[in-house]
Design a protein around this motif. Structure first.
Motif, short mmCIF file in Angstrom:
data_model
loop_
_atom_site.label_atom_id
_atom_site.label_comp_id
_atom_site.label_asym_id
_atom_site.label_seq_id
_atom_site.Cartn_x
_atom_site.Cartn_y
_atom_site.Cartn_z
N ALA A 188 0.83 -1.21 0.00
CA ALA A 188 0.00 0.00 0.00
C ALA A 188 0.87 1.25 0.00
O ALA A 188 0.56 2.23 -0.67
N ASN B 20 -4.35 -5.43 -3.97
CA ASN B 20 -5.01 -4.16 -4.19
C ASN B 20 -6.51 -4.34 -3.93
O ASN B 20 -7.14 -5.19 -4.54
N LEU B 21 -7.06 -3.53 -3.04
CA LEU B 21 -8.44 -3.77 -2.62
C LEU B 21 -9.47 -2.93 -3.39
O LEU B 21 -10.66 -2.97 -3.08
N SER B 22 -9.02 -2.18 -4.40
CA SER B 22 -9.94 -1.24 -5.06
C SER B 22 -11.23 -1.90 -5.52
O SER B 22 -12.33 -1.42 -5.25
N GLN B 23 -11.09 -3.01 -6.24
CA GLN B 23 -12.28 -3.63 -6.82
C GLN B 23 -13.27 -4.07 -5.74
O GLN B 23 -14.47 -3.86 -5.86
N LYS C 174 -5.59 3.35 0.63
CA LYS C 174 -5.02 3.37 -0.72
C LYS C 174 -6.10 3.04 -1.75
O LYS C 174 -6.17 3.65 -2.81
N ALA C 175 -6.93 2.05 -1.41
CA ALA C 175 -7.99 1.66 -2.34
C ALA C 175 -8.97 2.81 -2.54
O ALA C 175 -9.36 3.12 -3.67
N ASN D 88 -7.35 5.45 -4.68
CA ASN D 88 -7.30 5.01 -6.07
C ASN D 88 -8.67 5.17 -6.74
O ASN D 88 -8.78 5.65 -7.88
N GLU E 254 -11.66 -5.38 -13.80
CA GLU E 254 -11.23 -4.43 -12.79
C GLU E 254 -11.76 -3.04 -13.12
O GLU E 254 -11.91 -2.69 -14.29
#
Ligand code: CDP
Ligand code: MG
Length: 739
Positions: free
Chosen positions: A399, A456-459, A488-489, A492, A518
């Motif tokens: 992160a 990466n936790l964005s999705q 961070k997610a 983003n 994604e």
């Protein structure tokens, strides 16, 4: 696969037989038109009425009867015998003895954890028991069984359709991203990836159509599995009739039970023969060579039968190993017994995957080269020797730097123990570990690190927000991600425009959730259709995105070929993205021809999959209104504008944190506050080859799709950015401060 095809054939033959018999009774010979002799053609439509073409010929029918009927009767006898064996095999599995007690325990408990040795029959049998016990209420409800891996979902579904004697895709089907083999009105048992079930929450937040959900291979602790368990925990109180089974290898079982308020653990004792474990005396610098040497040592000194399973980390390593093995075997020629080499990894085309399950011929040894897919998800019969270098390829996201990369890391002790167990299924086995005993006890972590802590936790954050879960900190999870990873997610997603400055999901954000990929790709498509200075390139961008989903296997197998078929375009094509686009479009212009693929050393089957992904993305964009907007833009442009800058800009808008900057010592990443990391263009990239031949100058900025760490940090799938101002134009709030 082939077995399934022959079943299809048999079914058709059976229909032919029925039809022939019925024609004898009801239809006059005059009604049947047969084209001369035996070379007749037949067509089946939905009702399985045969239609022959050509002149009528009275003599053919008796011939049909004698030859074809006899052949059919033989085949049906064989089929009978096959079904008999299937039943016997089913009953011989360890889980069978517990069938009744399992079913009554399930009746009593809403949630249950099922633990058992790999190969005991959890994945293939449990769902069938539930069907047999009436949980689907005559097809009113479905049973879902999730798998962390696509290959496992498809191969198990194939196997179970066979066991239930139905055609795959009807009563039993599978659903994986971009490939849905189910029939909504018919399918009662659905094997699917955990990610697909997660997506179903969007359309149906209480999963009303399911009577039972089996979260299989839960010990793998993929991101999707962990989030699913959290969501399911939330809906269980509202869905009292829903049964949840969590099936897992022994590691982690107590943790699952704990998470579900002390749910009972049902243990299925497996049968397992002793496995001798051997370690190397010293650490091996080159484990691949050591593994190959070990294969030949086993092959030349150990009696047959006894197949070998080797755990490697990925496609490239497996291809390299296969090539060396074939070369050495070729040199040794008839001095050694024949060897069948069967690779298996996630990207291997489906039709080649079944080779690992084929029975090894007599006097021959099968060597299966597998990723950790063979650790627990797939059971291959006949394995007696396991060779384990003890490594696995893992996604790792930091992160603090915003960098995501695939790393080869040592496995956990739990994983290497699982792997060793694969040698003891048919009889006593041997496991050769290419690391030291000291390392096993002192260097390996006890358990693998759950994906939620290293990705990466964005999705997932976007998905949860779209489901109305706003309190991310208190959402129930087996392991909570760190606050920096969550921030961070969110950051983003904000940069992509999926969230507003208050952290609420935007319309664009909702749209991104709809795409089966994604959010970054969703943003690229949205930009390509709508953004002022780039719109009108939606079709091109969709093609590139579809190709990027299959890059691992587009170009012919083997490194030399892969590089060879790019040589003619070196210096002419500016980026891998444009190369993918042109490759697809040339194939399309040739009417999707197979021979074009052959001539250009491109994998036909892969391109067919790309075409399918492309169609699905297109449909999705159409549903969201993007296609119409794009078409307007195309009309306004009148076809005279160069598409390439607009394509580059669209990708910048989706991947602002995947951009590297050229400095004194080459490219370095820009995501981090301090300096970034040095990265190089991967040798397989067209950009690398053009730079090496001095045919282009390096651009100051370059966008990459992935980072891979091997001998150094490499960027794969590279898109040079010719003009710096595009960065400011596309993502102003991101690049103002940093560049
Ligand atoms: O899930 P679990 O590891 O407990 O076992 P399973 O996957 O249900 O496998 C039970 C048996 O089915 C094993 O003996 C496998 O060899 C066999 N099987 C197969 O022959 N082909 C498949 N595609 C899947 C399983
Ligand atoms: Mg299983």
């Amino acid at each position: 696969q082939t077995e399934n095809k022959s079943r299809q054939q048999l079914w058709e033959n059976q229909q032919l037989r029925n039809a022939v018999q019925s024609t004898k009774g009801e239809v006059g010979v005059d009604d049947i038109h047969v084209e001369g002799g035996q070379d007749y053609e037949f067509v089946f439509d939905d009702e399985a009425i045969i239609e022959f073409t050509g002149d009528s010929n009275e003599d053919v029918l008796p011939e049909l009867e004698s030859e074809y009927d006899q052949k059919l009767i033989n085949e049906l006898d064989r089929e009978q015998a096959r079904l008999q064996t299937i039943q016997e095999t089913r009953q011989s599995l360890p889980v069978y003895r517990f069938r009744d007690s399992l079913l009554s325990a399930i009746k009593e408990n809403q949630v249950m954890i099922i633990v058992g040795e790999t190969g005991s029959g959890k994945t293939t049998q449990l769902p069938q028991y539930l069907v047999e016990d009436g949980y689907t209420k005559n097809g009113k409800f479905q049973i879902a069984c999730t798998q962390p891996r696509r290959v496992a979902a498809t191969s198990v579904a194939t196997r179970v359709a066979d066991e239930m004697n139905v055609v795959l895709g009807k009563e039993v089907g599978y659903s994986i991203r971009f490939d849905d083999k189910t029939t909504p009105e018919k399918t009662i048992l659905k094997y699917m990836t955990d990610g697909m079930l997660l997506r179903e929450f969007m359309a149906d937040p209480e999963l009303k159509k399911y009577a039972c959900i089996i979260i299989d291979e839960a010990h793998e602790r993929t991101l999707a599995t962990d989030v699913l368990l959290g969501l399911l925990k939330d809906i269980l109180p509202h869905r009292k009739d829903l049964k949840l089974l969590i099936s897992s290898a022994t590691m982690n079982a107590a943790k699952f039970a704990d998470f579900f308020y002390d749910a009972p653990i049902f243990n299925v004792p497996g049968r397992r023969f002793p496995v001798d474990i051997h370690y190397t005396l010293q650490p091996e610098a080159n484990y691949l060579n050591a593994a190959i040497t070990t294969i030949f040592q086993i092959h030349t000194t150990q009696a047959l039968p006894g197949d070998i399973l080797v755990f490697l980390t990925g496609q490239e390593e497996i291809e390299a190993a296969q090539q060396s093995l074939e070369e050495i075997a070729h040199v040794l020629g008839s001095k050694i017994k024949p060897m069948i080499i069967a690779p298996i990894y996630a990207n291997l085309p489906q039709e080649q995957q079944s080779k690992i399950f084929d029975k090894t011929p007599k006097d021959c040894r099968k060597v299966v080269l597998a990723t950790n897919i063979a650790e627990t998800s797939l059971t291959i019969d006949g394995i007696k020797y396991v060779i384990d270098p003890g490594f696995v390829k893992e996604n790792s996201f930091v992160a603090a730097t915003g960098m995501s990369q695939l790393l080869t890391v040592p496995c956990s002790r739990a994983s290497v123990d699982q792997r060793a167990g694969r040698a003891g299924r048919v009889g006593p086995g041997k496991c050769f570990r290419i690391f030291t005993k000291w390392s096993y006890f002192n260097e390996l972590d006890p358990l693998p690190k759950p994906e939620i802590l290293r990705t990466n936790l964005s999705q997932v954050v976007l998905l949860l927000l779209s489901l109305g879960v706003t309190d991310l900190i208190d959402f129930p999870l087996l392991d909570k991600p760190s606050i920096p990873a969550l921030s961070k997610a969110l950051e983003n997603l904000y940069v992509l425009g999926a969230l507003n400055s208050k952290g609420a999901i935007t319309r664009l954000g909702r749209m991104m959730c709809e795409f089966p990929c994604e959010p970054d790709f969703g943003k690229v498509m949205h930009t390509a259709a709508t953004h002022g200075s780039c719109k009108g390139v939606l079709e091109e961008v969709i093609t590139i995105i579809a190709m990027l989903h299959e890059t691992a296997s587009i170009f012919a197998q083997g490194k030399a070929d892969r590089e060879g078929n790019k040589s003619s375009v070196v210096g002419k094509v500016s980026s891998d993205h444009i190369l993918y686009l042109e490759t697809f479009n040339s194939w399309k212009d040739m009417n999707y021809s197979r021979s074009w693929c052959f001539d250009h050393k491109v994998q036909y089957k892969t391109l067919v999959r790309v075409r399918n992904i492309r169609d699905q993305l297109w449909k999705c964009c159409d549903k969201l209104g993007l296609v119409a907007l794009n078409e307007q833009a195309v009309e306004q442009l009148n076809g005279d504008d160069n598409a390439e800058p607009r394509i580059v800009k669209s990708f910048i808008s989706g991947f602002p944190s995947n951009i590297a900057k050229l400095g004194a010592s080459g490219y370095h990443t820009m995501g981090a506050q301090q300096g970034g990391v040095n990265v190089s263009v991967h040798p397989t990239s067209i950009v690398f080859q053009s730079l090496r031949k001095d045919m282009v100058k390096p651009t100051r900025f370059i966008l990459y799709q992935r980072l891979v760490l091997t001998s150094k940090e490499f960027m794969r799938d590279c898109l040079p950015i010719p003009r710096e101002e595009w960065l400011h134009e596309m993502v102003p709030h991101y690049f103002k401060a940093k560049s």
